[in-house]
Design a protein around this motif. Structure first.
Motif, PDB file in Angstrom:
ATOM      1  N   LEU A  12      -5.799  51.012  40.114  1.00 47.48           N
ATOM      2  CA  LEU A  12      -6.505  52.217  39.695  1.00 47.48           C
ATOM      3  C   LEU A  12      -7.861  52.158  40.378  1.00 47.48           C
ATOM      4  O   LEU A  12      -8.664  51.266  40.102  1.00 47.48           O
ATOM      5  N   VAL A  13      -8.116  53.088  41.292  1.00 53.99           N
ATOM      6  CA  VAL A  13      -9.316  53.020  42.126  1.00 53.99           C
ATOM      7  C   VAL A  13     -10.059  54.359  42.108  1.00 53.99           C
ATOM      8  O   VAL A  13      -9.523  55.383  41.681  1.00 53.99           O
ATOM      9  N   PRO A  15     -10.754  69.807  47.035  1.00 54.17           N
ATOM     10  CA  PRO A  15     -11.904  69.553  47.908  1.00 54.17           C
ATOM     11  C   PRO A  15     -12.052  68.066  48.239  1.00 54.17           C
ATOM     12  O   PRO A  15     -11.615  67.199  47.489  1.00 54.17           O
ATOM     13  N   ALA A  16     -12.672  67.804  49.385  1.00 53.88           N
ATOM     14  CA  ALA A  16     -12.981  66.426  49.749  1.00 53.88           C
ATOM     15  C   ALA A  16     -13.925  65.832  48.711  1.00 53.88           C
ATOM     16  O   ALA A  16     -14.754  66.530  48.135  1.00 53.88           O
ATOM     17  N   GLY A  17     -13.789  64.535  48.472  1.00 52.13           N
ATOM     18  CA  GLY A  17     -14.669  63.881  47.515  1.00 52.13           C
ATOM     19  C   GLY A  17     -14.070  62.580  47.026  1.00 52.13           C
ATOM     20  O   GLY A  17     -13.013  62.144  47.503  1.00 52.13           O
ATOM     21  N   LYS A  18     -14.731  61.966  46.072  1.00 49.82           N
ATOM     22  CA  LYS A  18     -14.253  60.712  45.489  1.00 49.82           C
ATOM     23  C   LYS A  18     -13.517  61.008  44.192  1.00 49.82           C
ATOM     24  O   LYS A  18     -14.072  61.612  43.278  1.00 49.82           O
ATOM     25  N   TYR A  19     -12.265  60.569  44.140  1.00 49.71           N
ATOM     26  CA  TYR A  19     -11.412  60.816  42.985  1.00 49.71           C
ATOM     27  C   TYR A  19     -10.851  59.506  42.451  1.00 49.71           C
ATOM     28  O   TYR A  19     -10.602  58.565  43.215  1.00 49.71           O
ATOM     29  N   ASP A  20     -10.618  59.458  41.136  1.00 54.19           N
ATOM     30  CA  ASP A  20      -9.848  58.361  40.571  1.00 54.19           C
ATOM     31  C   ASP A  20      -8.400  58.540  41.018  1.00 54.19           C
ATOM     32  O   ASP A  20      -7.877  59.666  41.040  1.00 54.19           O
ATOM     33  N   ALA A  21      -7.760  57.432  41.372  1.00 54.57           N
ATOM     34  CA  ALA A  21      -6.392  57.522  41.875  1.00 54.57           C
ATOM     35  C   ALA A  21      -5.591  56.293  41.491  1.00 54.57           C
ATOM     36  O   ALA A  21      -6.115  55.173  41.470  1.00 54.57           O
ATOM     37  N   LEU A  22      -4.313  56.527  41.191  1.00 52.64           N
ATOM     38  CA  LEU A  22      -3.355  55.444  41.056  1.00 52.64           C
ATOM     39  C   LEU A  22      -2.844  55.188  42.474  1.00 52.64           C
ATOM     40  O   LEU A  22      -2.106  56.003  43.033  1.00 52.64           O
ATOM     41  N   ARG A  23      -3.268  54.082  43.065  1.00 46.92           N
ATOM     42  CA  ARG A  23      -3.008  53.826  44.486  1.00 46.92           C
ATOM     43  C   ARG A  23      -1.952  52.737  44.648  1.00 46.92           C
ATOM     44  O   ARG A  23      -2.095  51.625  44.132  1.00 46.92           O
ATOM     45  N   VAL A  24      -0.892  53.089  45.344  1.00 46.89           N
ATOM     46  CA  VAL A  24       0.208  52.163  45.606  1.00 46.89           C
ATOM     47  C   VAL A  24       0.267  51.896  47.101  1.00 46.89           C
ATOM     48  O   VAL A  24       0.386  52.835  47.905  1.00 46.89           O
ATOM     49  N   THR A  25       0.166  50.635  47.495  1.00 51.38           N
ATOM     50  CA  THR A  25       0.282  50.274  48.904  1.00 51.38           C
ATOM     51  C   THR A  25       1.546  49.442  49.094  1.00 51.38           C
ATOM     52  O   THR A  25       1.828  48.527  48.325  1.00 51.38           O
ATOM     53  N   ILE A  26       2.289  49.783  50.138  1.00 50.43           N
ATOM     54  CA  ILE A  26       3.557  49.126  50.436  1.00 50.43           C
ATOM     55  C   ILE A  26       3.406  48.305  51.714  1.00 50.43           C
ATOM     56  O   ILE A  26       3.001  48.835  52.758  1.00 50.43           O
ATOM     57  N   GLU A  83      -3.387  49.942  31.927  1.00 53.33           N
ATOM     58  CA  GLU A  83      -2.591  49.031  31.104  1.00 53.33           C
ATOM     59  C   GLU A  83      -1.232  48.741  31.735  1.00 53.33           C
ATOM     60  O   GLU A  83      -0.667  47.657  31.533  1.00 53.33           O
ATOM     61  N   LYS A  84      -0.708  49.686  32.494  1.00 50.55           N
ATOM     62  CA  LYS A  84       0.668  49.578  32.993  1.00 50.55           C
ATOM     63  C   LYS A  84       0.731  49.299  34.494  1.00 50.55           C
ATOM     64  O   LYS A  84       1.777  49.510  35.112  1.00 50.55           O
ATOM     65  N   LEU A  85      -0.343  48.813  35.079  1.00 49.78           N
ATOM     66  CA  LEU A  85      -0.344  48.554  36.517  1.00 49.78           C
ATOM     67  C   LEU A  85       0.773  47.599  36.927  1.00 49.78           C
ATOM     68  O   LEU A  85       1.461  47.830  37.935  1.00 49.78           O
ATOM     69  N   ASP A  86       0.959  46.525  36.171  1.00 50.92           N
ATOM     70  CA  ASP A  86       2.013  45.555  36.511  1.00 50.92           C
ATOM     71  C   ASP A  86       3.390  46.191  36.386  1.00 50.92           C
ATOM     72  O   ASP A  86       4.273  45.964  37.233  1.00 50.92           O
TER      73      ASP A  86
END
Length: 204
Positions: free
Chosen positions: A109-110, A125-136, A83-86
């Motif tokens: 959110l990925v 551990p290595a694996g697939k996680y939900d993440a709040l991802r910020v790219t600059i 909801e708060k991505l923006d």
């Protein structure tokens, strides 16, 4: 021993081994699904861009209560983040512009692949996680990451309590043992990696 007995014994041993590693994989899956991570990727690896990444980190952690206040579980955290991505992206852009840069930024959110990473006293551990991802900007620099849920980011940043104590409040004993003593499970980790790779190939 008869040939049929050897076949049966081999099958039984194989079933036990498979059951053992399948059970371990379920524990890893549980860890992955109990966590929301934050992942901030810098524009580049220059000293300036890496410092900017850390300033973005500090500002987001500073505003974490305002953004996620009242969330009591992982699902609520993910809903609030979406909801708060923006709003979160605006905070990132404010930091970028305040420091004299004109980089773009993207917040998502990925569900993404992570290598095994040490975080204080534990190893995720290595694996697939939900993440709040910020790219600059070009997002070609090294990243910074932490665990937002369970809330390990703030204790680590403010040194309020150890990561170990915070983790103990959320993870079960078997999960904690996997994260605190990864060397003990090295063979199982490798088997799960191979098992997952095989499943992925078969699903294509």
């Amino acid at each position: 021993m008869k040939k049929t007995d050897i076949i049966l014994l081999t099958g039984l041993i194989g079933s036990i081994i498979f059951s053992n590693f399948a059970g371990f994989e379920k524990k890893l899956d549980k860890i992955e699904h109990e966590v929301l991570r934050m992942h901030i990727l810098a524009n580049s690896d220059t000293e300036y861009d890496q410092n900017l990444k850390l300033k973005v980190r500090d500002k987001l952690l500073e505003n974490s209560d305002e953004i996620f206040g009242g969330c009591e579980n992982l699902e609520e955290m993910k809903i609030r983040a979406n909801e708060k991505l923006d709003e979160i992206n605006d905070i990132v852009l404010d930091v970028i512009h305040a420091n004299g840069y004109n980089y773009t930024a993207q917040t998502q959110l990925v569900n993404m692949e992570f290598d095994a990473r040490e975080y204080g006293d534990i190893t995720m551990p290595a694996g697939k996680y939900d993440a709040l991802r910020v790219t600059i900007g070009e997002a070609e620099g090294h990243n910074w990451w932490c665990v937002m849920y369970p809330p390990l980011c703030i204790p680590a940043a403010e040194k309020v309590e150890s990561d170990e104590q915070a983790a103990e409040d959320y993870f079960e004993a078997e999960e904690l043992d996997i994260m605190k003593n990864p060397d003990k499970y090295e063979v199982r980790f490798k088997c799960v990696e191979l098992f997952r790779g095989l499943k992925e190939k078969l699903s294509k």
